[in-house]
Design a protein around this motif. Sequence first.
Motif: not given
Length: 311
Positions: A117-124
């Motif tokens: 949630m806190a990372s820049d990963y926006d994928g599934l």
Amino acid sequence: MVSTATQIGSFTFDNCLMNAAGVYCMTKEELLKIEQSQAGSFVTKTGTLTARQGNPEPRYADTNLGSINSMGLPNHGFHYYLDFLSELAKHKDSKSHFLSVVGMSPAETKTILKTIMASDYDGLVELNLSCPNVPGKPQIAYDFDTTDQLLESIFSDYTKPLGIKLPPYFDIVHFDQAAAIFNKYPLTFVNCVNSIGNGLVIDDEQVIIKPKNGFGGIGGDYIKPTALANVHAFYQRLKPSIQIIGTGGVKTGRDAFEHILCGASMVQIGTALHQEGPAIFERVTTELKTIMIQKGYQRLEDFRGQLKYMA
Ligand code: SIN
């Protein structure tokens, strides 16, 4: 023009075929081979809070009708996969991907998801609620109360797109009960199914894998009817915003066609990918397109979920 393109949530994919978690996805090198194949996406090996060695070898074996495995979630730790996906996403031609994760306890799962949630990963994200192979750890999604509590706790503060990998269910009442729970939450997808847990394959007088005295998850031809039943049962019961990924027994275009006919928006290949390698995606895509041309279908939407019943 016939297209096998698809969509999960707000993510688009040029092809509906991809690997199943556990196959060709342990290392960056393996994942890049799937990325460079005709697969529309890839899912990582299920990453846990810290790296795991998994169960003792031999822990995977091919059989005439498929495979048996008791890997025990060997992986490099979820950070390895999260960092790799975040890196890949910076390339403008990158496909969209699935990050598979689970903790060894609800608290660990929450910690992992908090980090994502806190990372820049926006994928599934695909939360694995169905691994049958960790000694002492039951398949989470067979315990409906635990699953309900876990999802309630997760969705109290997790707002990125998330789906769950399910074990196969075998009873109509269980389909009803499971779907009633899943419909309470903003899940993006459910993935039906993981291996059929704790089968036993024997050669002469001996088991063929070492962990758990030979008990392991069964994949391949054995499980296609069960997988199709789970895909269709959840397609009938889940709210339309929860899409279905179909996994189990896919080795031909016809198998993929049947998963989509039952309601799958994306189709994963496990055992057959292990046996044939990433070139399988080109073959199965061609076979699927040939069936679609024969039947006059141009897009998956033309037949998805359109399974015919007898009058
Ligand atoms: C395993 O690592 O044991 C297989 C993964 C799974 O069945 O979820």
